[in-house]
Scaffold this active site. Structure first.
Site, PDB file in Angstrom:
ATOM      1  N   HIS A   1       0.824  -1.218   0.000  1.00 35.15           N
ATOM      2  CA  HIS A   1       0.000   0.000   0.000  1.00 35.15           C
ATOM      3  C   HIS A   1       0.862   1.274   0.000  1.00 35.15           C
ATOM      4  O   HIS A   1       1.992   1.237  -0.481  1.00 35.15           O
ATOM      5  CB  HIS A   1      -1.001  -0.046   1.159  1.00 35.15           C
ATOM      6  CG  HIS A   1      -1.695  -1.371   1.240  1.00 35.15           C
ATOM      7  ND1 HIS A   1      -2.747  -1.727   0.433  1.00 35.15           N
ATOM      8  CD2 HIS A   1      -1.425  -2.486   2.003  1.00 35.15           C
ATOM      9  CE1 HIS A   1      -3.130  -2.968   0.697  1.00 35.15           C
ATOM     10  NE2 HIS A   1      -2.337  -3.467   1.641  1.00 35.15           N
TER      11      HIS A   1
ATOM     12  N   GLU B   1      -2.570   0.337   7.915  1.00 27.08           N
ATOM     13  CA  GLU B   1      -1.652  -0.704   7.447  1.00 27.08           C
ATOM     14  C   GLU B   1      -0.433  -0.108   6.746  1.00 27.08           C
ATOM     15  O   GLU B   1       0.705  -0.540   6.959  1.00 27.08           O
ATOM     16  CB  GLU B   1      -2.388  -1.658   6.496  1.00 27.08           C
ATOM     17  CG  GLU B   1      -1.500  -2.776   5.952  1.00 27.08           C
ATOM     18  CD  GLU B   1      -2.221  -3.657   4.920  1.00 27.08           C
ATOM     19  OE1 GLU B   1      -3.434  -3.459   4.692  1.00 27.08           O
ATOM     20  OE2 GLU B   1      -1.558  -4.539   4.356  1.00 27.08           O
TER      21      GLU B   1
ATOM     22  N   HIS C   1       2.528  -6.993   4.840  1.00 28.15           N
ATOM     23  CA  HIS C   1       1.150  -6.495   4.974  1.00 28.15           C
ATOM     24  C   HIS C   1       0.616  -6.773   6.376  1.00 28.15           C
ATOM     25  O   HIS C   1       1.226  -7.500   7.154  1.00 28.15           O
ATOM     26  CB  HIS C   1       0.231  -7.199   3.962  1.00 28.15           C
ATOM     27  CG  HIS C   1       0.463  -6.766   2.551  1.00 28.15           C
ATOM     28  ND1 HIS C   1      -0.393  -5.938   1.880  1.00 28.15           N
ATOM     29  CD2 HIS C   1       1.487  -7.037   1.689  1.00 28.15           C
ATOM     30  CE1 HIS C   1       0.080  -5.714   0.647  1.00 28.15           C
ATOM     31  NE2 HIS C   1       1.227  -6.379   0.515  1.00 28.15           N
TER      32      HIS C   1
ATOM     33  N   GLU D   1       1.533 -11.599   6.125  1.00 31.53           N
ATOM     34  CA  GLU D   1       0.462 -10.915   6.853  1.00 31.53           C
ATOM     35  C   GLU D   1       0.827 -11.011   8.333  1.00 31.53           C
ATOM     36  O   GLU D   1       0.682 -12.050   8.964  1.00 31.53           O
ATOM     37  CB  GLU D   1      -0.898 -11.587   6.593  1.00 31.53           C
ATOM     38  CG  GLU D   1      -1.381 -11.497   5.160  1.00 31.53           C
ATOM     39  CD  GLU D   1      -2.016 -10.148   4.802  1.00 31.53           C
ATOM     40  OE1 GLU D   1      -1.947  -9.209   5.627  1.00 31.53           O
ATOM     41  OE2 GLU D   1      -2.571 -10.039   3.691  1.00 31.53           O
TER      42      GLU D   1
HETATM   43 ZN   LIG Z   1      -2.269  -5.278   2.589  1.00 30.67          ZN
END
Ligand SMILES: [Zn+2]
Length: 468
Positions: A283, A297, A350, A419
């Site tokens: 992102h 995030e 992430h 993640e």
């Molecule tokens: Zn993400």
């Protein structure tokens, strides 16, 4: 360019080196010709592998770890240029810094988990056996198997029947004896060596020397295309035999087949600098990613990525972040960047979100080889990072899994997507929101990358010291 450098090197190595061949034997005031180690010490001194101080050799002194690395380094022709090392207690100005760093990179000697090398610590006989096994590729990995390999080859003898004296400090005289015997079998107990293979000399006229460097005297010259047999390697040098002539030559001048019983060569110098690691914080800019409990995030993963960068910066690895600021990049831009800089390993970072109740850490890889052929390595990398993250953060283990993500699917290198945890889950969020825990995550990702390279056969052992 590489070819040119090799030509120069070859030309240099085949120059006649008559100056050394007529030199008198090196002698020391405290090692006269009746000393039990006189021959071996004189042999090594003649090839500049050992030196004395003020005319004395000090045969009964212990050998420090720095001295052991230096003697082995000279014997194996390692790069001894003084330089920075990975160890906080080995200054770049230390006499041994270059040999210590080279020996570590070759996997001959390693440091301690606290980031030290302990250069002044004396070497025990058991440790010496392991060092010689690693340097000469004998395969012994702990004291007993290493000592047995030396005993079997006639390189070492026990201090008394059935006792190798593993925990006794080795003396300079004995270290010299073992090293000389490893290099030149004629000094071994029951001196014998097995020769074999089908080799030929490539140089116009090749000097055969009594030891493994141009510092040793020439014992013979062999013309091009002479057939030779080989017995064993000493670094890049090879002990050969041809029609009554025996001695050491540089392996670069031999072509043909080596015998299968030869000891293994040293690993190539750690090519870690040729490995480009891409860290991809997800992102950024107009795309905040997921959010929860007041954090976004894009900020969490950028900070974690920058912490990984700080760790990689202390290693020989090459690395590149897809972004180092709060800017937007498309997914295809990230992949293009990774490919354009020759990336070898891709780690996208992430944080997850679902409905507040889902939680835990997971790492994705592209589980089919349809577009990214590095399925197997990607899975190894995913497992390595997942294991380290679970150990560090102790969140719920969601495992590793196939993930059909653009940055994995469209990539052309081992690639994973981490993640860290669920940003909309209270427990996971507390870790994501904490700079201290993000440092822990960064270290876990770094260690996972090291584990992956270790599994692939790179020597990264000394890089574990960069974190506690
Ligand atoms: Zn993400």
């Amino acid at each position: 360019m590489k070819q040119f450098v090799i030509s120069i090197l070859l030309a240099f190595l085949i120059l006649p080196f008559t100056a050394n061949s007529s030199e008198a034997a090196v002698t020391f005031l405290d090692v006269d010709s009746s000393h039990r180690s006189y021959q071996e010490i004189s042999y090594l001194a003649g090839g500049n592998i050992v030196f004395g101080t003020g005319g004395y050799f000090d045969p009964n002194s212990s050998v420090t770890r720095a001295e052991a690395a230096t003697m082995l380094g000279r014997a194996m022709n390692l790069n001894g240029t003084k330089r920075a090392t990975m160890f906080k207690d080995v200054d770049s100005g230390s006499f041994a810094s270059g040999y210590i760093q080279s020996a570590v990179e070759k996997g001959i000697i390693s440091g301690y988990s606290d980031g030290t090398f302990k250069p002044e610590q004396p070497v025990k006989r058991g440790e010496m056996a392991i060092l010689i096994n690693r340097a000469f590729g004998y395969g012994g990995t702990e004291s007993i198997s290493a000592a047995n390999a030396l005993l079997e080859k006639g390189i070492a003898q026990g201090i008394s029947t059935g006792d190798f004296g593993y925990y006794l400090e080795i003396k300079r005289a004995d270290f010299s004896v073992f090293l000389a015997r490893a290099i030149n079998y004629k000094y071994r107990i029951n001196a014998s060596a097995e020769f074999g293979g089908d080799l030929q000399i490539m140089a116009d006229s090749l000097n055969v020397r009594s030891g493994p460097s141009t510092k040793f005297p020439i014992v013979h010259e062999l013309p091009i295309a002479t057939k030779v047999e080989a017995a064993y390697r000493v670094g890049d040098w090879v002990f050969i035999r041809s029609a009554g002539v025996e001695g050491l030559v540089h392996g670069a001048y031999l072509t043909g087949t080596y015998p299968s019983f030869m000891n293994k060569p040293l690993p190539a110098s750690t090519p870690l600098s040729e490995q480009m690691i891409i860290i991809d914080p997800g992102h950024g800019g107009k795309d905040p990613g997921a959010s929860g409990y007041g954090i976004q995030e894009k900020a969490v993963v950028l900070d974690t990525a920058l912490k990984v960068k700080a760790l990689l910066d202390k290693t020989p690895f090459s690395y590149k972040l897809t972004r180092e600021a709060d800017v937007y990049l498309s997914l295809s831009q990230r992949v293009s960047l990774a490919k354009s800089v020759g990336g070898d390993t891709f780690v996208s970072i992430h944080a997850n979100a679902f409905n507040g109740s889902a939680n835990g850490t997971e790492v994705y890889y592209y589980g089919t080889s349809a577009t990214n052929p590095y399925q197997s390595d990607s899975k190894k990398l995913a497992a390595a990072i997942q294991n380290r993250l679970l150990a560090a953060w102790k969140l719920y283990d969601r495992g590793i899994d196939h993930g059909d993500f653009h940055v994995l699917r469209e990539n052309s290198m081992p690639a994973v997507l981490v993640e860290l945890g669920f940003i909309d889950n209270k427990e996971d969020n507390e870790k994501l929101a904490s700079a201290w825990w993000r440092q822990e995550a960064a270290e876990a990702i770094y260690l996972g990358i090291l584990d992956y390279y270790n599994e692939k056969g790179y020597n990264v052992s000394y890089l574990y010291n960069n974190v506690n």
